[in-house]
Scaffold this motif. Structure first.
Motif, PDB file in Angstrom:
ATOM      1  N   MET A  54       1.113  -0.795  -0.026  1.00 28.71           N
ATOM      2  CA  MET A  54      -0.178  -0.159  -0.208  1.00 28.71           C
ATOM      3  C   MET A  54       0.861   1.416  -0.251  1.00 28.71           C
ATOM      4  N   ASP A  55       0.736   2.433  -0.342  1.00 25.40           N
ATOM      5  CA  ASP A  55       0.949   3.597  -0.128  1.00 25.40           C
ATOM      6  C   ASP A  55       1.428   4.101   1.393  1.00 25.40           C
ATOM      7  N   LEU A  56       2.392   4.570   1.623  1.00 26.04           N
ATOM      8  CA  LEU A  56       2.299   5.172   2.712  1.00 26.04           C
ATOM      9  C   LEU A  56       3.066   6.812   2.940  1.00 26.04           C
ATOM     10  N   GLN A  57       1.978   8.058   3.017  1.00 25.30           N
ATOM     11  CA  GLN A  57       0.644   7.211   3.700  1.00 25.30           C
ATOM     12  C   GLN A  57      -0.544   7.067   2.715  1.00 25.30           C
ATOM     13  N   PRO A  58      -1.483   6.847   3.688  1.00 18.75           N
ATOM     14  CA  PRO A  58      -2.790   6.012   2.752  1.00 18.75           C
ATOM     15  C   PRO A  58      -3.530   6.968   2.369  1.00 18.75           C
ATOM     16  N   TRP A  59      -4.250   7.930   3.058  1.00 19.91           N
ATOM     17  CA  TRP A  59      -4.694   9.145   2.580  1.00 19.91           C
ATOM     18  C   TRP A  59      -3.895  10.050   2.983  1.00 19.91           C
ATOM     19  N   PRO A  60      -4.580  11.704   1.785  1.00 22.72           N
ATOM     20  CA  PRO A  60      -3.891  12.760   1.963  1.00 22.72           C
ATOM     21  C   PRO A  60      -4.707  13.520   3.151  1.00 22.72           C
ATOM     22  N   ASN A  61      -3.451  13.149   4.137  1.00 22.54           N
ATOM     23  CA  ASN A  61      -3.569  14.449   5.544  1.00 22.54           C
ATOM     24  C   ASN A  61      -3.085  15.193   5.934  1.00 22.54           C
ATOM     25  N   SER A  62      -3.780  15.938   7.178  1.00 24.09           N
ATOM     26  CA  SER A  62      -3.284  17.201   7.712  1.00 24.09           C
ATOM     27  C   SER A  62      -2.441  16.939   8.564  1.00 24.09           C
ATOM     28  N   ALA A  63      -0.570  17.359   7.925  1.00 24.91           N
ATOM     29  CA  ALA A  63       0.521  17.315   8.757  1.00 24.91           C
ATOM     30  C   ALA A  63      -0.204  18.726  10.518  1.00 24.91           C
ATOM     31  N   VAL A 138      -1.948  30.811   1.256  1.00 23.83           N
ATOM     32  CA  VAL A 138      -0.737  29.774   1.485  1.00 23.83           C
ATOM     33  C   VAL A 138      -0.606  28.860   0.323  1.00 23.83           C
ATOM     34  N   PRO A 139       0.298  28.456   0.210  1.00 20.47           N
ATOM     35  CA  PRO A 139       1.156  27.190  -1.485  1.00 20.47           C
ATOM     36  C   PRO A 139      -0.016  25.911  -1.024  1.00 20.47           C
ATOM     37  N   VAL A 140      -0.420  25.621  -2.646  1.00 23.58           N
ATOM     38  CA  VAL A 140      -1.435  24.455  -2.735  1.00 23.58           C
ATOM     39  C   VAL A 140      -0.948  23.657  -2.089  1.00 23.58           C
ATOM     40  N   GLY A 141      -1.065  22.500  -1.204  1.00 29.30           N
ATOM     41  CA  GLY A 141      -0.675  21.845  -0.093  1.00 29.30           C
ATOM     42  C   GLY A 141      -0.460  21.505   0.799  1.00 29.30           C
ATOM     43  N   ALA A 142       0.328  22.698   1.489  1.00 25.80           N
ATOM     44  CA  ALA A 142       0.641  22.986   2.374  1.00 25.80           C
ATOM     45  C   ALA A 142       0.034  22.510   3.405  1.00 25.80           C
ATOM     46  N   ALA A 146       1.062  14.193   1.664  1.00 26.26           N
ATOM     47  CA  ALA A 146       0.424  13.537   0.550  1.00 26.26           C
ATOM     48  C   ALA A 146       1.032  11.902   0.191  1.00 26.26           C
ATOM     49  N   PRO A 147      -0.409  11.125  -0.528  1.00 26.84           N
ATOM     50  CA  PRO A 147      -0.702   9.603  -0.449  1.00 26.84           C
ATOM     51  C   PRO A 147       0.792   9.272  -1.125  1.00 26.84           C
ATOM     52  N   GLY A 148       1.486   8.528  -0.328  1.00 26.65           N
ATOM     53  CA  GLY A 148       2.281   7.882  -0.829  1.00 26.65           C
ATOM     54  C   GLY A 148       3.702   8.603  -0.883  1.00 26.65           C
TER      55      GLY A 148
END
Ligand code: AMP
Ligand code: MG
Length: 421
Positions: A54-63, A138-142, A146-148
């Motif tokens: 599986m990907d790590l992280q499995p989901w896009p999640n907040s830092a 704030v820049p995109v993706g801040a 990200a997954p993987g």
């Protein structure tokens, strides 16, 4: 039956590097593997690569703890503010899709809602009347993991031959891998030889000493994950040594002895082994640890180590440890050696490559350096306990002044702090 000696050595005195190359060029990984749970995997060596399922992280999640929104809404976010549409907590995602002009309260580790592509940390936002205002763009993706980003599904994260420590075990667990396939543990038979050796718990007779090497070797083997077959103390008597080898044969992948391997009147280990198997006996141009026997008895490897405790420890560390790691299927890197200045003058007699017990520490100005761990006789065990490194001093080197740069190799074992005088 001796194999031909490598060209750069004589039977009297073999170079350290040539002896090591011969040992490491001869041993091959033991056959056999088993599957163990991660709870039992510490210190084991992977027989198969660990492939990420599986990907790590499995989901896009907040830092961060903050607010998730779409960067396309930045103008509204800085101006009138975004409408707070709900929350996304770790393990409790926001149900639905973020609409135009909306944001979601999000906490660290929570999944990024559909429609959001960035997170502003809560310290850079204010909430007024249910609307969230962001202080600056704030820049995109801040603040989004990200997954993987860490590991991609399908990737060989840990190659075969990796030894599993806490970090590798945690990585396997993060990928949902409950078991791993590892090489089997090597079985190592061990005996010490000498008529003066006394088992612990018995009073010492005149001239007796306690058999410390059996504990030294057993501990160093346990630390490497080997299964130890303890054959006890063997007398300085050819018949007793013969019986020990007969007992070890077919019961172990490796036999290790200490003592009786020199050329003294009571040193029978080498000659008796030669009756059984194929042996190299080396007088190695190193200090401590000049005599070393290495051989093969059927399918069993043999290391005959010298009896002086520090010689036993140093030859185990330099020869047996990397050989056992190879047998276990690991690809041991060459020892990590680096240069440090001496914090104090050092005594070294020219003539042999010298592995002195040292202590890496900080000098008076807080800079790293190294000093002797104490007396360097090959019987001195207190300086072995104090040492956290070996100073590798070339044969031609003599005494060295403070400030001279020397080569250091860290030891893998605990060291005991000593009061500095
Ligand atoms: P050897 O290699 O048998 O000539 O022994 C060299 C020195 O190491 C002698 O002083 C021995 O008493 C000592 N020695 C040998 N075996 C052991 C052991 N198992 N534990 C502690 N010292 C030992
Ligand atoms: Mg002896």
């Amino acid at each position: 039956m001796d194999r031909p000696a490598p060209p750069d050595c004589t039977p009297e005195s073999l170079g350290f590097e040539a002896a090591l190359a011969q040992v490491l060029g001869t041993v091959t990984p033991l056959p056999g593997s088993e599957t163990v749970t991660l709870e039992d995997a510490l210190g084991r060596v992977l027989a198969l690569p660990l492939i990420a399922g599986m990907d790590l992280q499995p989901w896009p999640n907040s830092a961060m703890d903050g607010y998730a929104y779409a960067v396309a809404d930045t103008e509204a976010a800085i101006g009138a503010g975004l409408v707070l549409a709900g929350t996304s907590l770790a393990g409790h995602p926001f149900a639905g899709r973020l609409g135009h002009g909306q944001c979601v309260r999000i906490l660290t580790g929570a999944i990024l809602p559909d429609g959001a592509d960035t997170v502003v940390m809560q310290e850079q936002a204010t909430v007024v009347d249910g609307r969230v205002r962001v202080q600056r763009a704030v820049p995109v993706g801040a603040n989004v993991r990200a997954p993987g980003e860490d590991v991609r599904g399908g990737q060989a994260v840990l190659p075969a031959g990796s030894r599993l420590g806490p970090a590798q075990i945690a990585l396997a667990a993060a990928l949902g891998q409950a078991t791993v396939t590892v090489h089997r543990r090597p079985r190592v038979a061990l005996f010490t030889s000498g008529d003066e050796l006394t088992p612990l718990g018995q009073p010492l007779g005149l001239g007796g000493i306690y058999d410390s090497n059996r504990y030294l070797l057993r501990a160093m083997l346990q630390e490497l994950g080997a299964t130890v077959v303890d054959l006890g103390i063997v007398a300085d008597d050819p018949a007793a040594v013969r019986a020990a080898f007969a007992a070890a044969r077919d019961r172990a992948d490796v036999v290790i002895s200490s003592g009786g391997v020199s050329v003294g009147d009571a040193d029978y280990v080498r000659d008796v082994f030669a009756e059984f198997g194929d042996i190299h006996f080396w007088r190695i141009a190193m200090k401590p640890g000049r005599p070393l026997a290495f051989g093969r008895l059927g399918d069993t490897w043999f290391f005959g180590l010298p009896g002086n405790p520090v010689s036993t420890a140093v030859t185990f560390h330099e020869f047996v440890r990397p050989a056992l790691r190879l047998l276990e299927g690991e690809t041991p890197p060459p020892p990590l050696r680096f240069d440090l200045p001496l914090l104090e003058p050092l005594h070294k007699a020219p003539g042999r490559l010298d592995f002195q017990r040292g202590i890496v520490g900080l000098g008076p100005e807080g800079r790293p350096g190294v000093r002797s761990a104490g007396a360097q006789g090959s019987h001195v065990m207190s300086s072995l306990a104090a040492a956290n490194c070996l100073l590798v001093l070339p044969a031609d080197s003599g005494d060295l002044p403070a400030g001279a740069v020397v080569t250091v190799e860290l030891l893998p074992w605990p060291s005991t702090p000593v009061a500095s005088d």
